[in-house]
Design an enzyme around this catalytic site. Structure first.
Site, short mmCIF file in Angstrom:
data_model
loop_
_atom_site.label_atom_id
_atom_site.label_comp_id
_atom_site.label_asym_id
_atom_site.label_seq_id
_atom_site.Cartn_x
_atom_site.Cartn_y
_atom_site.Cartn_z
N ASP A 58 30.14 43.12 49.63
CA ASP A 58 31.25 42.28 50.27
C ASP A 58 31.13 40.97 50.18
O ASP A 58 30.23 40.44 50.93
CB ASP A 58 31.47 42.73 51.77
N VAL A 59 31.52 40.01 49.37
CA VAL A 59 31.49 38.76 49.06
C VAL A 59 31.60 37.78 50.48
O VAL A 59 31.07 36.58 50.30
CB VAL A 59 32.11 38.18 47.87
N SER A 78 41.89 31.33 37.00
CA SER A 78 43.39 31.54 36.60
C SER A 78 43.95 30.29 36.19
O SER A 78 43.66 29.13 36.53
CB SER A 78 44.12 32.12 37.72
N ASN A 91 48.59 42.41 41.28
CA ASN A 91 49.79 41.73 41.13
C ASN A 91 50.76 42.77 40.90
O ASN A 91 51.71 42.42 40.51
CB ASN A 91 49.80 40.79 39.88
N TYR A 118 46.73 30.81 46.98
CA TYR A 118 45.88 31.48 45.71
C TYR A 118 45.68 30.41 44.70
O TYR A 118 44.57 30.21 44.22
CB TYR A 118 46.67 32.52 45.19
N LYS A 129 41.87 28.62 43.15
CA LYS A 129 41.52 28.54 41.84
C LYS A 129 40.93 27.52 41.37
O LYS A 129 40.25 26.98 40.67
CB LYS A 129 42.38 29.36 40.82
#
Length: 245
Positions: A61-62, A146, A206, A168, A172
């Site tokens: 679990d990061v 992304s 998505n 989001y 990135k």
């Protein structure tokens, strides 16, 4: 210490992460399948092994210091070093109609949640396994980013880049900036670190909206994970080449 090249892929139980693990495995890497969900992790490892990949599960679990520390210790025991780290785990955060995150109504807690996984999680994992990467003859780090993190593309009204994603997309951009900072700090060490854009891939991330397959989305990350010595570092790539910052 094992002479087999070893990779760790976070978020590798499905989608793009799974295909990155499969692609590296096909190239002869022993692959640690990092994932939070035990059942999905075990299923992914089983599928990879059935396909001939030397795969093993890594509970990860990061967002948890303890989980990441335990994962690094597991990699130490299993391989003694790490040749490739692919930071693939990521979240989009909740969205409104049309998959939009409106900056004018955005809950700051949502931003914190997204950044915790997409940026801080990458730093947490990278730093935990950095001693293992330093033992590799040709260490590589790939951060799955992304094109929505490209400020150049986001600011160009002539480029169609999808809906507004006010949590989001900036996460990135942040990840890209962190990638550059690592590249600067690690210059001259032989560790190459780059960001990869998989493109618009149809996955459950998505709602399966996209024209690309997970296999296609994994290609750039696999290429960056297997760069020759002296290859690029601190850059942002997609299939067609460099993505503008």
């Amino acid at each position: 210490m094992s002479e087999t090249r070893t990779a760790l892929v976070t978020g590798a139980n499905k989608g793009i992460g799974y295909e990155i693990a499969a692609g590296l495995g096909a190239l002869g890497y022993r692959v640690g399948v990092g994932a939070r969900d035990e059942a999905r992790r075990d299923l992914a490892v089983g599928k990879l092994r059935a396909a001939g990949v030397d795969a093993f599960g890594v509970p990860l679990d990061v967002t948890s210091d303890r989980s990441v520390s335990d994962a690094a210790e597991l990699m130490e025991r299993r391989a003694g070093r790490l040749d490739v780290l692919v930071n693939n785990a990521g979240v989009s955060g909740e969205t409104g109609p049309g998959w939009v995150q409106d900056p004018t109504t955005l809950d700051p807690d949502l931003i914190r949640t997204v950044v915790e996984t997409n940026v801080i999680g990458v730093v947490r994992v990278t730093n935990a396994v950095l001693p293992l990467l330093r033992r590799s003859a040709s260490p590589r780090i790939v951060n799955v980013s992304s094109s929505v993190g490209s400020l150049t593309r986001q600011a160009d009204p002539g480029i169609e880049i999808g809906p507004v994603m006010a949590a989001y997309a900036p996460s990135k951009s942040f990840l890209n900036a962190v990638t550059v900072q690592y590249a600067r700090q690690l210059a001259g060490t032989g560790i190459l670190i780059n960001a990869a854009c998989p493109g618009l891939v149809a996955t459950d991330f998505n709602g399966f909206y996209g024209s690309r397959t997970p296999e296609q989305g994994a290609a750039t990350a696999i290429r960056l994970a297997t760069l020759p010595d002296g290859g690029p570092t601190g850059s942002f790539f997609e299939d067609d080449g460099v993505v503008p910052w």
